[in-house]
Motif scaffolding. Structure first.
Motif, short mmCIF file in Angstrom:
data_model
loop_
_atom_site.label_atom_id
_atom_site.label_comp_id
_atom_site.label_asym_id
_atom_site.label_seq_id
_atom_site.Cartn_x
_atom_site.Cartn_y
_atom_site.Cartn_z
N UNK A 253 2.62 55.74 -58.39
CA UNK A 253 3.48 54.56 -58.28
C UNK A 253 3.85 54.30 -56.83
N UNK A 254 4.13 55.37 -56.07
CA UNK A 254 4.49 55.19 -54.66
C UNK A 254 3.32 54.59 -53.89
N UNK A 255 2.11 55.08 -54.14
CA UNK A 255 0.93 54.55 -53.46
C UNK A 255 0.74 53.07 -53.77
N UNK A 256 1.02 52.68 -55.00
CA UNK A 256 0.90 51.28 -55.39
C UNK A 256 1.92 50.42 -54.65
N UNK A 257 3.13 50.94 -54.50
CA UNK A 257 4.17 50.21 -53.77
C UNK A 257 3.81 50.08 -52.29
N UNK A 258 3.22 51.13 -51.72
CA UNK A 258 2.77 51.06 -50.34
C UNK A 258 1.74 49.95 -50.16
N UNK A 259 0.83 49.84 -51.13
CA UNK A 259 -0.21 48.82 -51.05
C UNK A 259 0.37 47.42 -51.16
N UNK A 260 1.45 47.25 -51.91
CA UNK A 260 2.10 45.95 -52.07
C UNK A 260 2.94 45.57 -50.85
N UNK A 261 3.46 46.57 -50.17
CA UNK A 261 4.40 46.34 -49.07
C UNK A 261 3.70 45.77 -47.84
N UNK A 262 4.50 45.20 -46.93
CA UNK A 262 3.95 44.67 -45.68
C UNK A 262 3.45 45.81 -44.80
N UNK A 263 2.42 45.57 -43.98
CA UNK A 263 1.99 46.59 -43.01
C UNK A 263 3.12 46.92 -42.05
N UNK A 264 2.99 48.02 -41.34
CA UNK A 264 4.07 48.48 -40.46
C UNK A 264 4.50 47.43 -39.43
N UNK A 265 3.54 46.79 -38.79
CA UNK A 265 3.89 45.81 -37.76
C UNK A 265 4.66 44.63 -38.33
N UNK A 266 4.19 44.09 -39.45
CA UNK A 266 4.88 42.98 -40.09
C UNK A 266 6.25 43.41 -40.61
N UNK A 267 6.34 44.65 -41.07
CA UNK A 267 7.61 45.18 -41.56
C UNK A 267 8.63 45.25 -40.43
N UNK A 268 8.18 45.71 -39.25
CA UNK A 268 9.07 45.80 -38.10
C UNK A 268 9.57 44.42 -37.69
N UNK A 269 8.67 43.44 -37.73
CA UNK A 269 9.07 42.07 -37.41
C UNK A 269 10.13 41.56 -38.38
N UNK A 270 9.95 41.83 -39.66
CA UNK A 270 10.91 41.39 -40.67
C UNK A 270 12.25 42.11 -40.49
N UNK A 271 12.20 43.39 -40.17
CA UNK A 271 13.43 44.15 -39.94
C UNK A 271 14.25 43.51 -38.82
N UNK A 272 13.60 43.18 -37.73
CA UNK A 272 14.32 42.60 -36.59
C UNK A 272 14.80 41.19 -36.91
N UNK A 273 14.04 40.46 -37.71
CA UNK A 273 14.45 39.11 -38.09
C UNK A 273 15.72 39.15 -38.95
N UNK A 274 15.74 40.05 -39.94
CA UNK A 274 16.91 40.15 -40.81
C UNK A 274 18.10 40.71 -40.02
N UNK A 275 17.84 41.63 -39.09
CA UNK A 275 18.91 42.17 -38.23
C UNK A 275 19.54 41.04 -37.43
#
Length: 284
Positions: A253-275
């Protein structure tokens, strides 16, 4: 009463050896002239087996010589105190902290909160203030201190790799205040730059997903003889999950969630945007 992480590891090995030998719990107990409950407590890691009883069990189970040496060493180490034992942790939590201290990799998915190993002090305090336990100021600070101490394993040379998937709702939920959230999300974006920390965000638009019912927490150890374990935390307390099939399913299940989630770079961008959004709202 839950035992130490090493006791649990040892108990799992003893249970597996007994099963492989085709022996029942009653037969093992009769051989040692112990009660069935006593041997069961050893196998569940609830109590510490003596050196004499361990040697007798390993001989009865015809354990391989190399494994005998490993388990004898594990028993000796099971009596050692960990740093966390100087803190007054609930009985259900102490074994998990022990496992975490020994793990080489952790895989953690959270739906509604930032994972503990990544929380800032202000965020951790706000989480505990809103928790199910009524804590005094001293108790609250003790819990926060434990959380911060656990994070030291993410420092250089700490020996821990962390793989995290955080649902977007956890990033937008205001815990403490907007200022606390902004600081927390900037911290996530910064710590994600470390080579041993992988943070991915599961965005709202991923829709219904495997993790919609709650968190997943898996621990892997440097010794391949020690199988992965999982941990479940509920409003009634937490417990270690060591059934191999259950742990394997949670890993899937965790591997499936990783596959659904944004890649690291896009995730970092979203983190800073929401911050940034939290920063702006905090100034209003």
């Amino acid at each position: 009463m839950a035992g130490t992480a090493r006791q649990v590891h040892l108990g799992r090995q003893l249970r597996q050896l007994r099963t492989n030998a085709g022996l029942s719990l009653d037969e093992a107990a009769a051989h040692l002239e112990r009660s069935r409950a006593t041997v069961g407590h050893w196998e569940r890691g609830h109590s510490r087996v003596s050196a004499k009883d361990l040697d007798a069990l390993l001989e009865f189970y015809d354990a391989p010589e190399d494994l005998v040496e490993q388990l004898q060493q594990l028993r000796r180490e099971s009596g050692q105190r960990g740093w966390w034992q100087s803190y007054k942790l609930p009985a259900y939590l102490a074994p998990f902290v022990g496992f975490e201290a020994e793990a080489s990799e952790i895989f953690h998915y959270e739906l509604g909160v930032v994972p503990g190993l990544l929380q800032t002090e202000a965020y951790a305090r706000a989480v505990h203030e809103a928790g199910r336990l009524a804590l005094t100021e001293s108790e609250l600070q003790n819990w926060v201190n434990v959380r911060l101490k656990r994070q030291e394993r993410l420092d250089e040379g700490g020996g821990l790799a962390l793989h995290v998937v955080i649902a977007e709702e956890a990033l937008r939920r205001v815990v403490g205040s907007r200022a606390v959230m902004a600081e927390q999300l900037h911290h996530l974006a910064d710590i994600a730059k470390r080579p041993t920390v992988n943070i991915q965000v599961l965005p709202f638009d991923s829709g219904a997903h495997e993790g919609i019912h709650g968190p997943i927490l898996l621990l892997r150890f440097p010794d391949s003889a020690q199988s992965d374990v999982a941990y479940s935390d509920t409003v009634l307390g937490g417990h270690v999950i060591d059934d191999l099939r259950d742990v394997a399913e949670l890993a899937r299940l965790f591997a499936s969630l990783q596959a659904r989630a944004l890649p690291e770079g896009n995730s970092s961008d979203l983190l800073r945007s929401i911050a940034h959004e939290h920063d702006q709202r905090a100034k209003e």
